[in-house]
Design a protein around this motif. Sequence first.
Motif, PDB file in Angstrom:
ATOM      1  N   THR A  11       0.847  -1.191   0.000  1.00  0.00           N
ATOM      2  CA  THR A  11       0.000   0.000   0.000  1.00  0.00           C
ATOM      3  C   THR A  11       0.883   1.242   0.000  1.00  0.00           C
ATOM      4  OG1 THR A  11      -1.927  -0.979   1.067  1.00  0.00           O
ATOM      5  CG2 THR A  11      -1.604   1.364   1.390  1.00  0.00           C
ATOM      6  N   PHE A  13       0.833   5.330   0.530  1.00  0.00           N
ATOM      7  CA  PHE A  13       0.140   6.527   0.998  1.00  0.00           C
ATOM      8  C   PHE A  13       0.892   7.731   0.452  1.00  0.00           C
ATOM      9  CE2 PHE A  13      -0.624   3.872   5.025  1.00  0.00           C
ATOM     10  CZ  PHE A  13      -1.835   3.381   4.563  1.00  0.00           C
ATOM     11  N   CYS A  14       0.172   8.709  -0.112  1.00  0.00           N
ATOM     12  CA  CYS A  14       0.834   9.912  -0.622  1.00  0.00           C
ATOM     13  C   CYS A  14      -0.185  10.993  -0.902  1.00  0.00           C
ATOM     14  CB  CYS A  14       1.633   9.597  -1.886  1.00  0.00           C
ATOM     15  SG  CYS A  14       0.678   8.895  -3.243  1.00  0.00           S
ATOM     16  N   TYR A  44      -3.562   1.679  -3.321  1.00  0.00           N
ATOM     17  CA  TYR A  44      -3.453   3.092  -2.954  1.00  0.00           C
ATOM     18  C   TYR A  44      -4.860   3.675  -2.897  1.00  0.00           C
ATOM     19  CZ  TYR A  44      -4.536   5.220  -7.495  1.00  0.00           C
ATOM     20  OH  TYR A  44      -5.174   5.659  -8.620  1.00  0.00           O
ATOM     21  N   GLY A  45      -4.959   4.986  -2.727  1.00  0.00           N
ATOM     22  CA  GLY A  45      -6.234   5.618  -2.468  1.00  0.00           C
ATOM     23  C   GLY A  45      -7.173   5.806  -3.630  1.00  0.00           C
ATOM     24  N   MET A  52      -0.689  10.671  -5.979  1.00  0.00           N
ATOM     25  CA  MET A  52      -1.460   9.430  -6.067  1.00  0.00           C
ATOM     26  C   MET A  52      -1.570   8.980  -7.518  1.00  0.00           C
ATOM     27  SD  MET A  52      -4.456  10.347  -3.309  1.00  0.00           S
ATOM     28  CE  MET A  52      -5.216   8.729  -3.299  1.00  0.00           C
ATOM     29  N   LYS A  97      -9.036   2.924   5.050  1.00  0.00           N
ATOM     30  CA  LYS A  97      -7.779   2.545   5.700  1.00  0.00           C
ATOM     31  C   LYS A  97      -7.784   1.074   6.096  1.00  0.00           C
ATOM     32  CE  LYS A  97      -8.107   6.026   8.581  1.00  0.00           C
ATOM     33  NZ  LYS A  97      -7.833   6.966   9.702  1.00  0.00           N
ATOM     34  N   VAL A 107       3.589  -1.169   3.869  1.00  0.00           N
ATOM     35  CA  VAL A 107       3.177   0.203   3.555  1.00  0.00           C
ATOM     36  C   VAL A 107       4.397   1.065   3.245  1.00  0.00           C
ATOM     37  CG1 VAL A 107       2.288   2.323   4.614  1.00  0.00           C
ATOM     38  CG2 VAL A 107       1.080   0.167   4.940  1.00  0.00           C
ATOM     39  N   ALA A 109       5.066   5.276   2.641  1.00  0.00           N
ATOM     40  CA  ALA A 109       4.546   6.639   2.603  1.00  0.00           C
ATOM     41  C   ALA A 109       5.475   7.524   1.784  1.00  0.00           C
ATOM     42  CB  ALA A 109       4.398   7.205   4.012  1.00  0.00           C
ATOM     43  N   THR A 116      -2.161  11.711   4.452  1.00  0.00           N
ATOM     44  CA  THR A 116      -1.040  10.771   4.396  1.00  0.00           C
ATOM     45  C   THR A 116      -0.525  10.466   5.800  1.00  0.00           C
ATOM     46  OG1 THR A 116      -0.413  11.586   2.209  1.00  0.00           O
ATOM     47  CG2 THR A 116       1.277  10.400   3.456  1.00  0.00           C
ATOM     48  N   GLU A 119      -2.973   8.206   7.709  1.00  0.00           N
ATOM     49  CA  GLU A 119      -2.861   6.813   7.287  1.00  0.00           C
ATOM     50  C   GLU A 119      -1.594   6.172   7.829  1.00  0.00           C
ATOM     51  OE1 GLU A 119      -5.200   7.394   3.025  1.00  0.00           O
ATOM     52  OE2 GLU A 119      -3.072   7.872   3.187  1.00  0.00           O
ATOM     53  N   LEU A 120      -0.472   6.885   7.726  1.00  0.00           N
ATOM     54  CA  LEU A 120       0.809   6.373   8.204  1.00  0.00           C
ATOM     55  C   LEU A 120       0.774   6.073   9.697  1.00  0.00           C
ATOM     56  CD1 LEU A 120       3.872   5.795   7.884  1.00  0.00           C
ATOM     57  CD2 LEU A 120       4.244   8.253   8.221  1.00  0.00           C
TER      58      LEU A 120
END
Length: 199
Positions: A11, A13-14, A44-45, A52, A97, A107, A109, A116, A119-120
Motif C-alpha cells: 500500500t 500513501f501519498c 493506494y487511495g 497518487m 484505511k 506500507v 509513505a 497521508t 494513514e501512516l
Amino acid sequence: MAKNLMIKRITVFCGSSLGTDDQFRSQATLLGNTLAKQNIEMVYGGAKIGLMGAVADGALDEGGKVIGVLPKFLRSKEIAHEGLTQLILVDSMHERKTRMNELSDGVIALPGGFGTLDELFEMLTWGQLGLHQKPIAILNINGFYDPLIALVRAMVDGGLLKEVNQKMLLISDNIDDLLNRMRNYVAPTVGKWIDEGTV
C-alpha cells in the motif's frame, strides 16, 4: 518474524497534490515503475490526481497491477482513476484505511499532507499494539520527512515512545534500499505496555 518476507502487495500513501518539488513526482512515478517490475502489486487511495496519480500511472505504465480504494463521496468529485486493475468503493475514510491494510503486506509513505500522515500513523499505531506485523516505510524524498523523523526521536527522548517502536518505522531515500529493508523487517516482540516506564 522470519527475514526475507514475501511482499506481494504494498500500500502506498501519498498526497493528492504534486507538491512544489519536482522530485516528488518523479520518485512517485519511479516507485510505481519499480513495484511493477518486481511483480509487487500496489494498493493506494484510488485517485488520478497528484502524487497518487503519479505512482499509479508509474505502475500501470510498466504493466503492474494497481488496486484503488476510494470512498464513494470522492468518486462523485470526479477524481477516481478509471484505468486501474480494480477500483474498490467504500463508504468511509476509516473503511478505506481498514481495507488497504487488509489488502497489503506492507506500507510505503511518500510526501503528503494530513491524510497521508493520518494513514501512516494509524498503521504505526496498529503495529505498536500488535494488530499487525507488517513493515511500514517512508521514502524520504529530498529530506521531506526529516522534521517528522526528528519529532519521533523527540518522543523517544521525552519518554513517550519506546525505541523498539521507533524502529518500526523504516526510512530511506532510495527505493531499492527501502524495499530491501521491508523484506528484512522483524516486528517487535514486546508489547506497548510490557516494559516498565514508557507507554
